[in-house]
Design a protein around this motif. Sequence first.
Motif, PDB file in Angstrom:
ATOM      1  N   ILE A  49       0.816  -1.216   0.000  1.00 28.89           N
ATOM      2  CA  ILE A  49       0.000   0.000   0.000  1.00 28.89           C
ATOM      3  C   ILE A  49       0.852   1.269   0.000  1.00 28.89           C
ATOM      4  CG2 ILE A  49      -0.259   0.130   2.510  1.00 28.89           C
ATOM      5  CD1 ILE A  49      -3.004   0.800  -0.105  1.00 28.89           C
ATOM      6  N   LEU A  50       2.003   1.233   0.647  1.00 29.03           N
ATOM      7  CA  LEU A  50       2.857   2.433   0.647  1.00 29.03           C
ATOM      8  C   LEU A  50       3.464   2.670  -0.732  1.00 29.03           C
ATOM      9  CD1 LEU A  50       4.625   2.131   4.119  1.00 29.03           C
ATOM     10  CD2 LEU A  50       2.574   3.423   3.501  1.00 29.03           C
ATOM     11  N   GLY A  51       3.825   1.590  -1.426  1.00 27.28           N
ATOM     12  CA  GLY A  51       4.302   1.746  -2.794  1.00 27.28           C
ATOM     13  C   GLY A  51       3.221   2.318  -3.702  1.00 27.28           C
ATOM     14  N   LEU A  52       1.982   1.853  -3.502  1.00 22.29           N
ATOM     15  CA  LEU A  52       0.871   2.398  -4.283  1.00 22.29           C
ATOM     16  C   LEU A  52       0.668   3.879  -3.983  1.00 22.29           C
ATOM     17  CD1 LEU A  52      -1.752  -0.490  -3.990  1.00 22.29           C
ATOM     18  CD2 LEU A  52      -0.480   0.179  -6.036  1.00 22.29           C
ATOM     19  N   TYR A  53       0.755   4.239  -2.717  1.00 24.44           N
ATOM     20  CA  TYR A  53       0.548   5.645  -2.352  1.00 24.44           C
ATOM     21  C   TYR A  53       1.623   6.542  -2.947  1.00 24.44           C
ATOM     22  CZ  TYR A  53      -0.598   9.729   0.477  1.00 24.44           C
ATOM     23  OH  TYR A  53      -0.953  10.987   0.883  1.00 24.44           O
ATOM     24  N   GLN A  54       2.866   6.046  -2.966  1.00 29.64           N
ATOM     25  CA  GLN A  54       3.922   6.843  -3.594  1.00 29.64           C
ATOM     26  C   GLN A  54       3.661   7.007  -5.086  1.00 29.64           C
ATOM     27  OE1 GLN A  54       6.657   8.413  -1.918  1.00 29.64           O
ATOM     28  NE2 GLN A  54       6.464   9.459  -3.888  1.00 29.64           N
ATOM     29  N   GLY A  55       3.175   5.951  -5.735  1.00 30.23           N
ATOM     30  CA  GLY A  55       2.810   6.053  -7.139  1.00 30.23           C
ATOM     31  C   GLY A  55       1.718   7.080  -7.371  1.00 30.23           C
ATOM     32  N   ILE A  56       0.752   7.127  -6.446  1.00 23.49           N
ATOM     33  CA  ILE A  56      -0.324   8.118  -6.543  1.00 23.49           C
ATOM     34  C   ILE A  56       0.224   9.531  -6.413  1.00 23.49           C
ATOM     35  CG2 ILE A  56      -2.372   9.006  -5.351  1.00 23.49           C
ATOM     36  CD1 ILE A  56      -2.964   6.028  -4.611  1.00 23.49           C
ATOM     37  N   LEU A  57       1.065   9.756  -5.405  1.00 25.64           N
ATOM     38  CA  LEU A  57       1.637  11.097  -5.209  1.00 25.64           C
ATOM     39  C   LEU A  57       2.464  11.536  -6.411  1.00 25.64           C
ATOM     40  CD1 LEU A  57       2.733  10.937  -1.460  1.00 25.64           C
ATOM     41  CD2 LEU A  57       0.663  11.971  -2.423  1.00 25.64           C
ATOM     42  N   ASP A  58       3.266  10.610  -6.947  1.00 26.06           N
ATOM     43  CA  ASP A  58       4.062  10.951  -8.129  1.00 26.06           C
ATOM     44  C   ASP A  58       3.148  11.271  -9.308  1.00 26.06           C
ATOM     45  OD1 ASP A  58       6.343  10.479  -6.650  1.00 26.06           O
ATOM     46  OD2 ASP A  58       6.707   8.478  -7.481  1.00 26.06           O
ATOM     47  N   GLY A  59       2.057  10.498  -9.440  1.00 22.65           N
ATOM     48  CA  GLY A  59       1.121  10.742 -10.530  1.00 22.65           C
ATOM     49  C   GLY A  59       0.413  12.071 -10.402  1.00 22.65           C
ATOM     50  N   LEU A  60       0.035  12.432  -9.178  1.00 20.90           N
ATOM     51  CA  LEU A  60      -0.625  13.725  -8.978  1.00 20.90           C
ATOM     52  C   LEU A  60       0.337  14.875  -9.236  1.00 20.90           C
ATOM     53  CD1 LEU A  60      -2.811  12.938  -5.839  1.00 20.90           C
ATOM     54  CD2 LEU A  60      -3.580  13.214  -8.195  1.00 20.90           C
ATOM     55  N   ASP A  61       1.607  14.688  -8.896  1.00 19.66           N
ATOM     56  CA  ASP A  61       2.606  15.710  -9.242  1.00 19.66           C
ATOM     57  C   ASP A  61       2.717  15.857 -10.759  1.00 19.66           C
ATOM     58  OD1 ASP A  61       3.172  16.304  -6.618  1.00 19.66           O
ATOM     59  OD2 ASP A  61       4.965  15.041  -6.508  1.00 19.66           O
ATOM     60  N   ALA A  62       2.706  14.716 -11.470  1.00 17.88           N
ATOM     61  CA  ALA A  62       2.808  14.762 -12.928  1.00 17.88           C
ATOM     62  C   ALA A  62       1.565  15.383 -13.561  1.00 17.88           C
ATOM     63  CB  ALA A  62       3.017  13.345 -13.473  1.00 17.88           C
ATOM     64  N   ALA A  63       0.421  15.252 -12.872  1.00 16.16           N
ATOM     65  CA  ALA A  63      -0.828  15.798 -13.418  1.00 16.16           C
ATOM     66  C   ALA A  63      -0.827  17.309 -13.448  1.00 16.16           C
ATOM     67  CB  ALA A  63      -2.014  15.287 -12.592  1.00 16.16           C
ATOM     68  N   GLY A  64      -0.103  17.931 -12.539  1.00 19.13           N
ATOM     69  CA  GLY A  64      -0.134  19.384 -12.446  1.00 19.13           C
ATOM     70  C   GLY A  64      -1.380  19.859 -11.718  1.00 19.13           C
ATOM     71  N   PRO A  65      -1.678  21.139 -11.753  1.00 18.72           N
ATOM     72  CA  PRO A  65      -2.819  21.674 -10.995  1.00 18.72           C
ATOM     73  C   PRO A  65      -4.149  21.079 -11.460  1.00 18.72           C
ATOM     74  CG  PRO A  65      -1.361  23.433 -11.746  1.00 18.72           C
ATOM     75  CD  PRO A  65      -0.925  22.186 -12.447  1.00 18.72           C
ATOM     76  N   VAL A  66      -4.931  20.599 -10.508  1.00 19.89           N
ATOM     77  CA  VAL A  66      -6.287  20.099 -10.767  1.00 19.89           C
ATOM     78  C   VAL A  66      -7.209  20.659  -9.700  1.00 19.89           C
ATOM     79  CG1 VAL A  66      -5.576  17.976 -11.953  1.00 19.89           C
ATOM     80  CG2 VAL A  66      -5.823  17.972  -9.458  1.00 19.89           C
ATOM     81  N   GLN A  67      -8.493  20.744 -10.034  1.00 21.73           N
ATOM     82  CA  GLN A  67      -9.457  21.278  -9.072  1.00 21.73           C
ATOM     83  C   GLN A  67      -9.863  20.258  -8.025  1.00 21.73           C
ATOM     84  OE1 GLN A  67     -11.538  22.752 -12.822  1.00 21.73           O
ATOM     85  NE2 GLN A  67     -12.658  23.808 -11.215  1.00 21.73           N
ATOM     86  N   SER A  68      -9.833  18.974  -8.423  1.00 21.89           N
ATOM     87  CA  SER A  68     -10.329  17.929  -7.531  1.00 21.89           C
ATOM     88  C   SER A  68      -9.660  16.617  -7.880  1.00 21.89           C
ATOM     89  CB  SER A  68     -11.856  17.805  -7.672  1.00 21.89           C
ATOM     90  OG  SER A  68     -12.361  16.698  -6.964  1.00 21.89           O
ATOM     91  N   VAL A  69      -9.592  15.728  -6.900  1.00 20.23           N
ATOM     92  CA  VAL A  69      -9.091  14.379  -7.111  1.00 20.23           C
ATOM     93  C   VAL A  69     -10.027  13.402  -6.407  1.00 20.23           C
ATOM     94  CG1 VAL A  69      -7.520  14.552  -5.128  1.00 20.23           C
ATOM     95  CG2 VAL A  69      -7.111  12.818  -6.862  1.00 20.23           C
ATOM     96  N   GLY A  70     -10.289  12.268  -7.051  1.00 23.68           N
ATOM     97  CA  GLY A  70     -11.116  11.215  -6.456  1.00 23.68           C
ATOM     98  C   GLY A  70     -10.441   9.873  -6.609  1.00 23.68           C
ATOM     99  N   VAL A  71     -10.695   8.959  -5.676  1.00 23.62           N
ATOM    100  CA  VAL A  71     -10.003   7.672  -5.631  1.00 23.62           C
ATOM    101  C   VAL A  71     -11.014   6.540  -5.751  1.00 23.62           C
ATOM    102  CG1 VAL A  71      -8.444   6.185  -4.309  1.00 23.62           C
ATOM    103  CG2 VAL A  71      -8.282   8.689  -4.076  1.00 23.62           C
ATOM    104  N   ASP A  72     -10.759   5.607  -6.678  1.00 23.91           N
ATOM    105  CA  ASP A  72     -11.518   4.351  -6.714  1.00 23.91           C
ATOM    106  C   ASP A  72     -10.544   3.183  -6.758  1.00 23.91           C
ATOM    107  OD1 ASP A  72     -11.325   3.093  -9.610  1.00 23.91           O
ATOM    108  OD2 ASP A  72     -11.619   5.235  -9.948  1.00 23.91           O
ATOM    109  N   SER A  73     -10.996   2.030  -6.276  1.00 22.17           N
ATOM    110  CA  SER A  73     -10.141   0.845  -6.268  1.00 22.17           C
ATOM    111  C   SER A  73     -11.010  -0.405  -6.208  1.00 22.17           C
ATOM    112  CB  SER A  73      -9.181   0.870  -5.068  1.00 22.17           C
ATOM    113  OG  SER A  73      -9.783   0.326  -3.908  1.00 22.17           O
ATOM    114  N   TRP A  74     -10.334  -1.535  -6.106  1.00 18.91           N
ATOM    115  CA  TRP A  74     -11.042  -2.796  -5.885  1.00 18.91           C
ATOM    116  C   TRP A  74     -11.732  -2.765  -4.523  1.00 18.91           C
ATOM    117  CZ3 TRP A  74      -5.884  -1.958  -5.318  1.00 18.91           C
ATOM    118  CH2 TRP A  74      -5.306  -2.290  -4.093  1.00 18.91           C
ATOM    119  N   ALA A  75     -12.600  -3.735  -4.301  1.00 20.37           N
ATOM    120  CA  ALA A  75     -13.419  -3.758  -3.086  1.00 20.37           C
ATOM    121  C   ALA A  75     -12.828  -4.682  -2.020  1.00 20.37           C
ATOM    122  CB  ALA A  75     -14.835  -4.210  -3.435  1.00 20.37           C
ATOM    123  N   VAL A  76     -13.484  -4.751  -0.909  1.00 24.55           N
ATOM    124  CA  VAL A  76     -13.403  -5.700   0.229  1.00 24.55           C
ATOM    125  C   VAL A  76     -12.158  -5.583   1.101  1.00 24.55           C
ATOM    126  CG1 VAL A  76     -14.919  -7.351  -0.957  1.00 24.55           C
ATOM    127  CG2 VAL A  76     -12.449  -7.767  -0.972  1.00 24.55           C
TER     128      VAL A  76
END
Length: 455
Positions: A49-76
């Motif tokens: 999960i920490l590796g995934l979170y780092q990937g998310i942070l790096d991706g949001l940095d690459a995205a540049g300024p956005v108004q909103s972010v939402g997260v979806d994933s697998w269940a359970v």
Amino acid sequence: MNRLAAVDLGASSGRVIVGSVGSGTVHLTEVARFANTPVQVQGTLHWDILGLYQGILDGLDAAGPVQSVGVDSWAVDYGLLDGDGRLLGNPVHYRDARTDTVVSPVPAAAHYAATGIANQPFNTVFQLLAAGGTAQLDTARTLLLIPDLITYWLSGTIGAERTNASTTGLLTAGGGAWDLPLVARLGIRASLLPPLRDPGTVAGPMLHAPETLVTTVASHDTASAVVGVPARTDRFAYISCGTWSLVGVELPSPVLTTGSFEAGFTNETGVDGTVRYLRNVMGLWLLQECMRAWGPAVTLSDLLSGAAAAPARRSVVDATDPRFLAPGDMPARIAAALKETDQPVPADPYAMTRCILDSLALAYRRAIDDARRLTGRPVDVVHLVGGGAQNALLCQLTADACELPVEAGPVEAGALGNILVQARALGLIPADLPSMRALLRSSRRYEPRAAQAVG
């Protein structure tokens, strides 16, 4: 154009996708993709999960300024927080064997009548029963499903998004509230369960970028994918096809009959009070695991080309069989299932691929036929969305098996549904579900072929 970011976590990879929303248009751009590789530690399969979170942070940095972010994933699956809000260990993977022998104190039929959720060994409720008496669970103060955990790390706010929470087997049927009497019967501490949030609720500003809102979306990726189905009427079935295939219809209320329970259908909450009435099918996991066993000698395009030339429906397996759930030697398990039913074992990877795709198409047909029978909902078209929409052979075989046209795409239905819910929350698009779907288009239509053309 308004720019919104979707964090879309799948069972094999995660993506950060930017949606540009204008007047009557939504355009997606993938800005980051990273592997989601489970880790085996002392006999237990975990998510990194920490590796995934780092990937998310790096991706949001690459995205540049956005108004909103939402997260979806697998269940359970879930993480446990201590009293200081710190994560107690890496979340356990739903394919881990710890739930194999768990027996619930609540009979399966009674559980279904209360929650509408099918009896699946990987469900959150069975994971919690398997964890009972462990120091980690005894220490925990809060349970957060995977997208709620990421939302908490991004925003600092705690909640349980309703569409994903409905998969736990702990909500009342239709997703209205935590079923506290049921939770007590199961011996689970109700204090672990956070307040429920609806899709479209603003969780708060992002901690490291306060100009960006963190918006709670339909955080179960299938719930987002169903929002992303480009349906024109309610007379449709959907197949959200990736590692898993979720096959069903959209309803206004749950179906809790004995027949529904016996047929293995689940009633998961969707956007705007809808119910995702569906059956779980193993999906492209069967082929993914076979390819892992075969190694890099054959490519997916080679396999599909060879499978298209192989005899049709010569050998088929039950694509809902739990024996195929765990990682391992999938070709050997499929061969064993075929031998048990006196069917020929495919002689090469091409014939095995055809066996898998034929088996999936037939499983989709059974699920759709059963859904129509159990709900009375007419179906005129099948929408196949997600990564499987790129598999032309699977789409055609599905049309042939179901004897219905298949509308394939969008491939990124989950990310589109994620972006649409954010855009609606910000007042950028019309509020009702049909108007949201009117912004979407399928990529290709497959007509069913006559039986003799199938082979």
